[in-house]
Design a protein around this motif. Structure first.
Motif, PDB file in Angstrom:
ATOM      1  N   ASN A 136       0.821  -1.217   0.000  1.00  0.00           N
ATOM      2  CA  ASN A 136       0.000   0.000   0.000  1.00  0.00           C
ATOM      3  C   ASN A 136       0.852   1.263   0.000  1.00  0.00           C
ATOM      4  O   ASN A 136       0.451   2.295  -0.559  1.00  0.00           O
ATOM      5  N   ALA A 137       2.013   1.184   0.632  1.00  0.00           N
ATOM      6  CA  ALA A 137       2.884   2.352   0.707  1.00  0.00           C
ATOM      7  C   ALA A 137       3.449   2.734  -0.659  1.00  0.00           C
ATOM      8  O   ALA A 137       3.882   3.874  -0.861  1.00  0.00           O
ATOM      9  N   LEU A 138       3.433   1.798  -1.598  1.00  0.00           N
ATOM     10  CA  LEU A 138       3.956   2.085  -2.932  1.00  0.00           C
ATOM     11  C   LEU A 138       2.982   2.900  -3.774  1.00  0.00           C
ATOM     12  O   LEU A 138       3.387   3.584  -4.723  1.00  0.00           O
ATOM     13  N   TYR A 139       1.718   2.825  -3.443  1.00  0.00           N
ATOM     14  CA  TYR A 139       0.694   3.402  -4.316  1.00  0.00           C
ATOM     15  C   TYR A 139       0.831   4.923  -4.496  1.00  0.00           C
ATOM     16  O   TYR A 139       0.758   5.412  -5.636  1.00  0.00           O
ATOM     17  N   PRO A 140       1.000   5.706  -3.425  1.00  0.00           N
ATOM     18  CA  PRO A 140       1.133   7.166  -3.622  1.00  0.00           C
ATOM     19  C   PRO A 140       2.291   7.537  -4.536  1.00  0.00           C
ATOM     20  O   PRO A 140       2.159   8.423  -5.391  1.00  0.00           O
ATOM     21  N   ALA A 141       3.430   6.848  -4.368  1.00  0.00           N
ATOM     22  CA  ALA A 141       4.594   7.151  -5.201  1.00  0.00           C
ATOM     23  C   ALA A 141       4.318   6.795  -6.664  1.00  0.00           C
ATOM     24  O   ALA A 141       4.748   7.510  -7.582  1.00  0.00           O
ATOM     25  N   PHE A 142       3.586   5.710  -6.867  1.00  0.00           N
ATOM     26  CA  PHE A 142       3.245   5.331  -8.237  1.00  0.00           C
ATOM     27  C   PHE A 142       2.330   6.366  -8.880  1.00  0.00           C
ATOM     28  O   PHE A 142       2.496   6.721 -10.050  1.00  0.00           O
ATOM     29  N   GLN A 143       1.356   6.853  -8.118  1.00  0.00           N
ATOM     30  CA  GLN A 143       0.435   7.860  -8.642  1.00  0.00           C
ATOM     31  C   GLN A 143       1.172   9.137  -9.026  1.00  0.00           C
ATOM     32  O   GLN A 143       0.873   9.765 -10.048  1.00  0.00           O
ATOM     33  N   GLU A 144       2.154   9.520  -8.208  1.00  0.00           N
ATOM     34  CA  GLU A 144       2.950  10.709  -8.517  1.00  0.00           C
ATOM     35  C   GLU A 144       3.772  10.498  -9.790  1.00  0.00           C
ATOM     36  O   GLU A 144       3.870  11.391 -10.640  1.00  0.00           O
ATOM     37  N   ALA A 145       4.359   9.306  -9.904  1.00  0.00           N
ATOM     38  CA  ALA A 145       5.156   9.001 -11.094  1.00  0.00           C
ATOM     39  C   ALA A 145       4.277   8.968 -12.340  1.00  0.00           C
ATOM     40  O   ALA A 145       4.674   9.437 -13.415  1.00  0.00           O
ATOM     41  N   LYS A 146       3.077   8.444 -12.181  1.00  0.00           N
ATOM     42  CA  LYS A 146       2.153   8.378 -13.312  1.00  0.00           C
ATOM     43  C   LYS A 146       1.734   9.780 -13.747  1.00  0.00           C
ATOM     44  O   LYS A 146       1.656  10.076 -14.951  1.00  0.00           O
ATOM     45  N   LYS A 147       1.484  10.645 -12.756  1.00  0.00           N
ATOM     46  CA  LYS A 147       1.087  12.020 -13.051  1.00  0.00           C
ATOM     47  C   LYS A 147       2.206  12.759 -13.788  1.00  0.00           C
ATOM     48  O   LYS A 147       1.948  13.582 -14.678  1.00  0.00           O
ATOM     49  N   ALA A 148       3.435  12.426 -13.413  1.00  0.00           N
ATOM     50  CA  ALA A 148       4.598  13.080 -14.039  1.00  0.00           C
ATOM     51  C   ALA A 148       5.046  12.356 -15.307  1.00  0.00           C
ATOM     52  O   ALA A 148       6.023  12.768 -15.942  1.00  0.00           O
ATOM     53  N   ASN A 149       4.349  11.272 -15.650  1.00  0.00           N
ATOM     54  CA  ASN A 149       4.702  10.463 -16.820  1.00  0.00           C
ATOM     55  C   ASN A 149       6.142   9.962 -16.738  1.00  0.00           C
ATOM     56  O   ASN A 149       6.862   9.868 -17.748  1.00  0.00           O
ATOM     57  N   ASP A 150       6.553   9.629 -15.505  1.00  0.00           N
ATOM     58  CA  ASP A 150       7.904   9.121 -15.260  1.00  0.00           C
ATOM     59  C   ASP A 150       7.861   7.597 -15.365  1.00  0.00           C
ATOM     60  O   ASP A 150       7.701   6.874 -14.388  1.00  0.00           O
ATOM     61  N   THR A 151       8.009   7.090 -16.594  1.00  0.00           N
ATOM     62  CA  THR A 151       7.874   5.652 -16.830  1.00  0.00           C
ATOM     63  C   THR A 151       8.978   4.842 -16.134  1.00  0.00           C
ATOM     64  O   THR A 151       8.746   3.712 -15.706  1.00  0.00           O
ATOM     65  N   ALA A 152      10.165   5.429 -16.021  1.00  0.00           N
ATOM     66  CA  ALA A 152      11.260   4.718 -15.355  1.00  0.00           C
ATOM     67  C   ALA A 152      10.918   4.483 -13.881  1.00  0.00           C
ATOM     68  O   ALA A 152      11.139   3.386 -13.341  1.00  0.00           O
ATOM     69  N   LYS A 153      10.369   5.523 -13.243  1.00  0.00           N
ATOM     70  CA  LYS A 153       9.985   5.390 -11.841  1.00  0.00           C
ATOM     71  C   LYS A 153       8.829   4.403 -11.692  1.00  0.00           C
ATOM     72  O   LYS A 153       8.801   3.607 -10.746  1.00  0.00           O
ATOM     73  N   MET A 154       7.890   4.442 -12.623  1.00  0.00           N
ATOM     74  CA  MET A 154       6.762   3.514 -12.574  1.00  0.00           C
ATOM     75  C   MET A 154       7.243   2.071 -12.691  1.00  0.00           C
ATOM     76  O   MET A 154       6.779   1.190 -11.963  1.00  0.00           O
TER      77      MET A 154
END
Length: 374
Positions: A136-154
């Protein structure tokens, strides 16, 4: 994100066996903060075969305390219910002196002592809960990466999620393998493992004690393994015929005969993860239908209007059938489906060539089988 959310079958909370444990019975002494005087306290069982709930014991609360008595043939998972409170607390009952301590405002955190099976369940749940918190702790970071279109982070977060999922599966597998005499073992497997692999879990089941095999969840696990062995990759897909939204009969073989690749998509209008996946399937259907990709949606709905509305709202232009029996769906039972969405990919001969492919993995498989998307 590969954190795949599912709509899971709520397993009935009863172990209904005929194996003798002891004749002395159980005594459950409970002490719950904020429990109103005069409130009725119930211990329920649910028969998985008849779908009936029975009252095993009843008590009236006084000064936050209650006492439940009775007997069970073997350790059984029963359900503590408090008058005028929604929900309840499932726990393993066995013929012994048990104590329950906690607060009626958080029934899920009740502490149980005196039940070996409950101790086993609590130990594995503690490990799974810790891993669940990591996920669950991963989800916020994933949402931020998705918003920034940071595919490497995703991709990085997805790899972490995959690793946690493997750990969760290993916790369940290791627990069941090292606790062959625990009544909690088949229950833990049934509740936590989606898409059981018979090659992995049949050998574990085979080593369960005779009593555990005869428990309700032992029987259910065996039943699931038998079904799943029949729906393994490389096996012919079990045939079925269902009613379409307009009341006509539609057979799986008729859909398979009209294409090169057919996907059986188990879903429901009430299933959030299913609805979230639908746009991806729509896109792939539009890209690959002319190349021979067909879909037959099998709904676990029970309300025809809601089913039909979801089909229209999500623009699901492929074939659909349902028996409108919710989790009692005969089609779901035929394929051993206990969580949705669930998918089975078939070749032109009706042979299963893929299971539970979603998102990018489904797109990759279709590209492999049918060539580049149109």
């Amino acid at each position: 994100m590969k954190l795949k959310f599912l709509c899971l079958l709520a397993l009935p909370l009863m172990l209904n066996t005929a194996n003798a444990q002891t004749k002395k019975g159980f005594v459950i002494n409970g002490q719950l903060a904020n429990l109103q005087d005069g409130a009725n306290v119930y211990l329920f069982s649910h028969n998985i075969e008849t779908n009936k709930t029975d009252t095993i014991s009843k008590a009236v609360a006084s000064k936050g305390a209650f006492k439940l008595t009775g007997s069970v043939a073997a350790p059984e998972l029963h359900y503590l219910v408090i008058q005028n409170l929604r929900g309840g607390f499932p726990f393993f009952v066995e013929n012994n002196n048990l104590t329950l301590k906690g607060n009626v405002d958080s029934l899920g955190k009740i502490a149980v002592t005196g039940s070996k099976s409950q101790d086993d369940l609590a130990s594995v749940n503690s490990k799974l809960s810790a891993l669940g918190n990591e996920m669950n702790a991963l989800y916020p970071a994933f949402q931020e990466a998705k918003k920034a279109n940071d595919t490497a982070k995703m991709d990085e977060i997805n790899k972490k999620a995959d690793a946690i999922q493997v750990q969760q599966q290993n916790v369940v597998k290791d627990f069941a393998a090292t606790h062959p005499a625990s009544y909690a073992s088949p229950y833990v497997v049934m509740v936590n493992i989606r898409g059981l692999d018979p090659a992995v879990y049949q050998p574990i089941y085979d080593k369960f004690s005779a009593n555990v095999k005869q428990s309700t969840f032992g029987k259910q696990l065996n039943k699931s393994l038998v079904v799943l062995a029949k729906t393994a990759i490389g096996k012919p897909a079990p045939e079925f015929t269902g009613k379409t939204p307009d009341g006509k009969d539609l057979a799986l073989k008729d859909v398979v005969s009209k294409g090169k690749i057919t996907m059986i998509d188990f879903w429901a209008s009430w299933c959030g993860p299913c609805r979230a996946e639908n746009p991806n399937v729509v896109k792939l259907y539009q890209q690959y239908h002319e190349k021979g990709f067909n879909v037959i949606g099998v709904s676990l709905d029970r309300d025809a209007d809601k089913w039909e509305k979801a089909i229209a709202d999500d623009n699901l232009t492929w074939n659909h059938v349902s028996d409108l029996k919710f989790w009692s769906s005969e089609f779901a039972a035929l394929y051993g489906v206990q969580a949705v969405p669930a998918t089975f990919l078939l070749d032109a001969k009706g042979i299963i060539i893929g299971k539970n492919l979603r998102g990018e993995k489904l797109a990759e498989k279709l590209a492999e089988l049918l060539g580049p998307a149109q």
